[in-house]
Scaffold this motif. Structure first.
Motif, PDB file in Angstrom:
ATOM      1  N   ASN A   1     -10.607   5.813  -1.509  1.00 37.53           N
ATOM      2  CA  ASN A   1     -10.502   7.136  -2.117  1.00 37.53           C
ATOM      3  C   ASN A   1     -11.890   7.747  -2.308  1.00 37.53           C
ATOM      4  O   ASN A   1     -12.738   7.187  -3.008  1.00 37.53           O
TER       5      ASN A   1
ATOM      6  N   ALA B   1      -8.587   1.630  -3.940  1.00 40.30           N
ATOM      7  CA  ALA B   1      -7.127   1.737  -4.015  1.00 40.30           C
ATOM      8  C   ALA B   1      -6.588   0.861  -5.140  1.00 40.30           C
ATOM      9  O   ALA B   1      -5.601   1.195  -5.783  1.00 40.30           O
ATOM     10  N   THR B   2      -7.248  -0.264  -5.398  1.00 39.05           N
ATOM     11  CA  THR B   2      -6.802  -1.175  -6.467  1.00 39.05           C
ATOM     12  C   THR B   2      -7.080  -0.596  -7.857  1.00 39.05           C
ATOM     13  O   THR B   2      -6.543  -1.095  -8.850  1.00 39.05           O
TER      14      THR B   2
ATOM     15  N   VAL C   1      -6.255   2.421  -8.632  1.00 42.49           N
ATOM     16  CA  VAL C   1      -5.182   3.394  -8.863  1.00 42.49           C
ATOM     17  C   VAL C   1      -3.949   2.617  -9.334  1.00 42.49           C
ATOM     18  O   VAL C   1      -3.285   1.951  -8.550  1.00 42.49           O
ATOM     19  N   HIS C   2      -3.659   2.694 -10.631  1.00 41.12           N
ATOM     20  CA  HIS C   2      -2.494   1.990 -11.161  1.00 41.12           C
ATOM     21  C   HIS C   2      -1.276   2.904 -11.061  1.00 41.12           C
ATOM     22  O   HIS C   2      -1.310   4.063 -11.470  1.00 41.12           O
ATOM     23  N   VAL C   3      -0.192   2.377 -10.509  1.00 42.85           N
ATOM     24  CA  VAL C   3       1.018   3.161 -10.259  1.00 42.85           C
ATOM     25  C   VAL C   3       2.177   2.546 -11.055  1.00 42.85           C
ATOM     26  O   VAL C   3       2.396   1.346 -11.037  1.00 42.85           O
TER      27      VAL C   3
ATOM     28  N   VAL D   1       0.568   7.970 -12.042  1.00 49.17           N
ATOM     29  CA  VAL D   1      -0.673   7.395 -11.542  1.00 49.17           C
ATOM     30  C   VAL D   1      -1.697   7.383 -12.676  1.00 49.17           C
ATOM     31  O   VAL D   1      -1.853   8.376 -13.392  1.00 49.17           O
TER      32      VAL D   1
ATOM     33  N   ILE E   1      -5.857   6.113 -13.629  1.00 55.87           N
ATOM     34  CA  ILE E   1      -7.154   5.599 -13.162  1.00 55.87           C
ATOM     35  C   ILE E   1      -8.096   5.571 -14.367  1.00 55.87           C
ATOM     36  O   ILE E   1      -8.281   6.584 -15.050  1.00 55.87           O
TER      37      ILE E   1
ATOM     38  N   THR F   1       0.129  -0.621  -4.047  1.00 60.32           N
ATOM     39  CA  THR F   1       1.413  -0.683  -4.745  1.00 60.32           C
ATOM     40  C   THR F   1       2.558  -0.757  -3.750  1.00 60.32           C
ATOM     41  O   THR F   1       2.416  -0.326  -2.595  1.00 60.32           O
TER      42      THR F   1
ATOM     43  N   LEU G   1      -4.002  10.352  -2.567  1.00 66.06           N
ATOM     44  CA  LEU G   1      -4.640   9.148  -3.079  1.00 66.06           C
ATOM     45  C   LEU G   1      -4.058   7.921  -2.388  1.00 66.06           C
ATOM     46  O   LEU G   1      -2.868   7.901  -2.041  1.00 66.06           O
TER      47      LEU G   1
ATOM     48  N   ALA H   1      -3.261   3.863  -2.854  1.00 58.42           N
ATOM     49  CA  ALA H   1      -3.083   2.900  -3.939  1.00 58.42           C
ATOM     50  C   ALA H   1      -2.544   1.582  -3.406  1.00 58.42           C
ATOM     51  O   ALA H   1      -1.877   1.543  -2.362  1.00 58.42           O
TER      52      ALA H   1
ATOM     53  N   THR I   1       0.838  -1.202   0.000  1.00 58.23           N
ATOM     54  CA  THR I   1       0.000   0.000   0.000  1.00 58.23           C
ATOM     55  C   THR I   1       0.873   1.251   0.000  1.00 58.23           C
ATOM     56  O   THR I   1       2.023   1.229   0.459  1.00 58.23           O
TER      57      THR I   1
END
Length: 351
Positions: free
Chosen positions: A290, A344-345, A347-349, A270, A272, A262, A258, A260, A248
């Motif tokens: 979020n 949170a999942t 949000v791709h980082v 980031v 979304i 990760t 935010l 996420a 996380t």
């Protein structure tokens, strides 16, 4: 089944450089990429139309790099069908068999069998000019399949069709793949094809592989801004991630925080997807980490969906995709106050 290793090719002003792709036996692999990425040239090189400068093409353990097209065991279908106008559907389907010296009775039997499979047996005595676009495409696919190729290459096979015909033929191609188990490489610009057909996706850019993986990986976990933009992620920001524990992180994007899922930390990008955002008139009672207040800055119609722009403060503008019914129910218009909620999942980082 198909292994392309370190392929290089110069063709006019276009060039592959050290391109490698592998396709498993029975896999349905879709190739994506912008115009000029080299998708069709790759398929034509696999088919033997172009000879690579360096590299190897191995099919089912046999090196076919220098083999003539007719001895490769590969079928190819172009988007413009390329049917012979002076031949009936039966004759078009059996053309390749005739080139191989197969007797007429055997050709006609084979053509009738594959036509039955594709639902065009009633068209065998018709000519291409009397067929619809979908019927012509099925005839072209039948002509390729009747030769029992080990690999079938499809170059934008559905792009020239109307939406209803494209949806129907997409289902038929899926059924054909399930029944025959044939290995397929399919070039497309339609993301619906990815969801409906692909086992794996290869994204090309400037003659190279930009990313490959499952449809979920490509669409949800892009490896770069190019992939994110190309697949319609839209909400892309730069931020700084601080670990919040294993798997996380809290990411600062301007004045917005935010959460996420990760392990990355430090400077990050980031992304979304618009369809992962939920809009509501009041904060939701949800486990999603979020939840941001915002003001609608724009509403744009986009087919069956509407794109909603929401200003969330600090210069962050999020784009959400909602059905028209949702837009009407929430009474969304410029200036309306809303809450934007996402997991949170979602949000791709990436770097």
């Amino acid at each position: 089944m198909l292994e392309i290793s370190s392929l290089s090719l110069t063709l006019g002003g276009f060039r592959f450089t050290d391109l490698s792709v592998s396709v498993a036996d029975g896999e349905y692999c879709i190739i994506l990429g912008p115009t000029g990425a080299g998708k069709t040239i790759l398929l034509e090189t696999i088919a033997g139309i172009h000879r690579p400068d360096t590299g190897r093409i191995v099919l089912d353990g046999t090196d076919i790099t220098d083999a003539p097209p007719e001895r490769r065991g590969i079928g190819m279908v172009y988007q413009d069908y390329m049917l012979f106008p002076h031949m009936t559907v039966r004759e078009n389907i059996g053309f390749g068999l005739r080139q191989r010296g197969v007797p007429k009775e055997e050709r006609d039997t084979a053509a009738g069998s594959i036509a039955e499979t594709l639902g065009i047996a009633h068209l065998l005595d018709r000519y291409p000019a009397t067929l619809s676009g979908g019927e012509q495409q099925r005839t072209a696919i039948a002509r390729a399949l009747v030769l029992r190729p080990r690999v079938l290459l499809l170059d934008e096979p559905l792009s020239a069709l109307d939406t209803v015909t494209r949806d129907r033929l997409r289902r038929e191609i899926k059924e054909i793949h399930a029944r025959t188990g044939i290995t397929i490489l399919h070039i497309t610009h339609h993301f619906e094809d990815i969801y409906a057909l692909a086992d794996r996706v290869v994204v090309m850019k400037d003659g190279a592989v930009a990313q490959e993986g499952t449809p979920e990986t490509i669409l949800r976990k892009p490896a770069s801004d190019f992939i994110a933009n190309f697949t319609g992620m839209e909400n892309l920001f730069s931020g700084t991630a601080v670990s919040g524990g294993p798997g996380t992180a809290e990411i600062t994007v301007g004045a917005v925080k935010l959460f996420a899922a990760t392990d990355l930390s430090g400077p990050v990008r980031v992304g979304i997807r618009p369809e992962d955002l939920i809009l509501s008139a009041a904060p939701l009672d949800s486990s999603a980490r979020n939840s941001l207040p915002g003001v609608v800055a724009g509403v744009a119609e986009n087919g069956i969906y509407s794109k909603i722009l929401v200003e969330c403060g600090g210069g962050m503008v999020l784009t959400a995709a909602l059905t028209r019914q949702s837009v009407e129910r929430l009474k969304l218009c410029c200036g309306a106050e809303v809450w934007v909620t996402f997991k949170a999942t979602a949000v791709h980082v990436f770097r």
